[in-house]
Write a protein that holds these residues in place. Structure first.
Motif, PDB file in Angstrom:
ATOM      1  N   THR A  60       0.827  -1.203   0.000  1.00 37.89           N
ATOM      2  CA  THR A  60       0.000   0.000   0.000  1.00 37.89           C
ATOM      3  C   THR A  60       0.861   1.252   0.000  1.00 37.89           C
ATOM      4  O   THR A  60       0.574   2.223  -0.707  1.00 37.89           O
ATOM      5  CB  THR A  60      -0.945   0.020   1.207  1.00 37.89           C
ATOM      6  OG1 THR A  60      -1.810  -1.119   1.155  1.00 37.89           O
ATOM      7  CG2 THR A  60      -1.783   1.289   1.227  1.00 37.89           C
ATOM      8  N   GLY A  61       1.938   1.241   0.778  1.00 36.79           N
ATOM      9  CA  GLY A  61       2.840   2.385   0.809  1.00 36.79           C
ATOM     10  C   GLY A  61       3.452   2.672  -0.542  1.00 36.79           C
ATOM     11  O   GLY A  61       3.582   3.838  -0.952  1.00 36.79           O
ATOM     12  N   ARG A  62       3.822   1.629  -1.274  1.00 36.88           N
ATOM     13  CA  ARG A  62       4.374   1.840  -2.614  1.00 36.88           C
ATOM     14  C   ARG A  62       3.332   2.398  -3.558  1.00 36.88           C
ATOM     15  O   ARG A  62       3.637   3.234  -4.415  1.00 36.88           O
ATOM     16  CB  ARG A  62       4.958   0.527  -3.142  1.00 36.88           C
ATOM     17  CG  ARG A  62       6.219   0.091  -2.407  1.00 36.88           C
ATOM     18  CD  ARG A  62       6.977  -0.972  -3.180  1.00 36.88           C
ATOM     19  NE  ARG A  62       6.255  -2.225  -3.291  1.00 36.88           N
ATOM     20  CZ  ARG A  62       6.339  -3.231  -2.421  1.00 36.88           C
ATOM     21  NH1 ARG A  62       7.138  -3.112  -1.368  1.00 36.88           N
ATOM     22  NH2 ARG A  62       5.654  -4.342  -2.603  1.00 36.88           N
ATOM     23  N   GLN A  63       2.091   1.941  -3.422  1.00 34.46           N
ATOM     24  CA  GLN A  63       1.014   2.507  -4.248  1.00 34.46           C
ATOM     25  C   GLN A  63       0.848   4.000  -3.981  1.00 34.46           C
ATOM     26  O   GLN A  63       0.779   4.811  -4.904  1.00 34.46           O
ATOM     27  CB  GLN A  63      -0.300   1.777  -3.963  1.00 34.46           C
ATOM     28  CG  GLN A  63      -0.426   0.415  -4.595  1.00 34.46           C
ATOM     29  CD  GLN A  63      -0.779   0.490  -6.073  1.00 34.46           C
ATOM     30  OE1 GLN A  63      -1.071   1.559  -6.605  1.00 34.46           O
ATOM     31  NE2 GLN A  63      -0.757  -0.645  -6.731  1.00 34.46           N
ATOM     32  N   ALA A  64       0.764   4.366  -2.701  1.00 30.74           N
ATOM     33  CA  ALA A  64       0.594   5.775  -2.346  1.00 30.74           C
ATOM     34  C   ALA A  64       1.786   6.606  -2.818  1.00 30.74           C
ATOM     35  O   ALA A  64       1.621   7.725  -3.339  1.00 30.74           O
ATOM     36  CB  ALA A  64       0.406   5.918  -0.834  1.00 30.74           C
ATOM     37  N   ASN A  78      -4.767   5.389  -3.330  1.00 33.16           N
ATOM     38  CA  ASN A  78      -5.359   6.593  -3.880  1.00 33.16           C
ATOM     39  C   ASN A  78      -6.210   7.324  -2.853  1.00 33.16           C
ATOM     40  O   ASN A  78      -6.187   8.561  -2.778  1.00 33.16           O
ATOM     41  CB  ASN A  78      -6.207   6.246  -5.108  1.00 33.16           C
ATOM     42  CG  ASN A  78      -6.667   7.474  -5.860  1.00 33.16           C
ATOM     43  OD1 ASN A  78      -7.809   7.916  -5.708  1.00 33.16           O
ATOM     44  ND2 ASN A  78      -5.781   8.042  -6.655  1.00 33.16           N
ATOM     45  N   ALA A  79      -6.955   6.566  -2.046  1.00 31.39           N
ATOM     46  CA  ALA A  79      -7.774   7.191  -1.003  1.00 31.39           C
ATOM     47  C   ALA A  79      -6.902   7.910   0.021  1.00 31.39           C
ATOM     48  O   ALA A  79      -7.223   9.021   0.464  1.00 31.39           O
ATOM     49  CB  ALA A  79      -8.639   6.133  -0.315  1.00 31.39           C
ATOM     50  N   LEU A  80      -5.792   7.308   0.398  1.00 31.85           N
ATOM     51  CA  LEU A  80      -4.856   7.963   1.312  1.00 31.85           C
ATOM     52  C   LEU A  80      -4.347   9.270   0.723  1.00 31.85           C
ATOM     53  O   LEU A  80      -4.289  10.302   1.401  1.00 31.85           O
ATOM     54  CB  LEU A  80      -3.676   7.028   1.599  1.00 31.85           C
ATOM     55  CG  LEU A  80      -3.957   5.827   2.498  1.00 31.85           C
ATOM     56  CD1 LEU A  80      -2.883   4.759   2.307  1.00 31.85           C
ATOM     57  CD2 LEU A  80      -4.017   6.262   3.952  1.00 31.85           C
ATOM     58  N   LEU A  81      -3.963   9.222  -0.533  1.00 31.11           N
ATOM     59  CA  LEU A  81      -3.439  10.414  -1.196  1.00 31.11           C
ATOM     60  C   LEU A  81      -4.502  11.496  -1.320  1.00 31.11           C
ATOM     61  O   LEU A  81      -4.236  12.675  -1.046  1.00 31.11           O
ATOM     62  CB  LEU A  81      -2.904  10.022  -2.572  1.00 31.11           C
ATOM     63  CG  LEU A  81      -2.274  11.132  -3.411  1.00 31.11           C
ATOM     64  CD1 LEU A  81      -1.112  11.788  -2.678  1.00 31.11           C
ATOM     65  CD2 LEU A  81      -1.823  10.561  -4.757  1.00 31.11           C
TER      66      LEU A  81
END
Length: 232
Positions: free
Chosen positions: A12-16, A192-195
């Motif tokens: 997830t961190g890499r996605q964000a 994406n939601a985190l960002l």
């Protein structure tokens, strides 16, 4: 924006991180294993640090516009303190350096209300078994982390995704301040939601659910692949 992402070397961190760089943000990716971090970009700074090291956290948070936490640990019997201890250091550093925006990940089970349309077996048997036995130490510390966050004076948002799985692209996912139907959230959608929360500033001082509604796997596929992988 200048974003610090803790737990950046997890899926997830890499996605964000990747999505933030693609949008033109400057990212400080925090990981205990910087040598294995797979991304590189002129707008990316990779920092080797442990979130339980308060000094390292403070140095990382200084000068940031927002902080994203994607910390995660695998299920196990040993007591877990990474979520709450790490968040205590993050919020303290944010206060010290005047950083206001904080977004972090916990779990949809912390809503402690049934998902709409959820079957009786999952609601009464399977989910309680996972929460109370398989993942008890993890969820206990997530609750402590949420207390640290909610008692802080920052502009925080806690995202509570459902069962996580990998996907190639961001979908037309759903976001709500109450528990949503469905069992799964893709890591692309969660990143994406985190960002979006960090950058756009929606749902301040709220717990929100995120659900993927298309291309979701079967329940058994996710359990086999994800349940004990420790990925977040």
């Amino acid at each position: 924006m200048k974003l610090a992402i803790f737990g950046a070397n997890g899926p997830t961190g890499r996605q964000a991180t990747e999505q933030a760089i693609a949008e033109g943000h400057t990212v400080t990716a925090v990981t205990r294993r910087p040598e294995s971090f797979p991304l590189s970009d002129p707008r990316l700074r990779v920092v080797g640090a442990d979130v339980l090291d308060s000094g390292a956290v403070e140095r990382t948070v200084a000068g940031q516009d927002a902080v994203i936490s994607t910390l995660g640990v695998p299920y196990g019997r040993s007591p877990v303190t990474v979520y709450s201890g790490g968040m205590a250091h993050i919020t303290r550093a944010m206060t010290e350096h005047g950083v206001r925006r904080l977004v972090c990940v916990s779990s949809t089970v912390l809503f402690e209300t049934p998902a709409p349309g959820e079957g009786l077996f999952f609601r009464k048997v399977l989910e309680p078994f996972i929460v109370r036995f398989v993942g008890r130490t993890v969820y206990d510390d997530m609750r402590r982390m949420e207390e640290v966050v909610s008692e802080s004076e920052h502009e925080w948002t806690v995202i509570r995704p459902a069962g996580l799985f990998d996907a190639h692209a961001v979908s037309d996912y759903r976001v709500s301040a109450s528990r949503l139907p469905g069992r799964f959230t893709s890591r692309a959608d969660l990143g994406n939601a985190l960002l979006r929360q960090a950058v756009d500033g929606h749902h301040v001082r709220a717990f929100i659910d995120v659900r993927t509604t298309e291309g979701v796997p079967s329940f058994l596929d996710v359990i086999r692949k994800e349940a004990f992988s420790g990925k977040k």
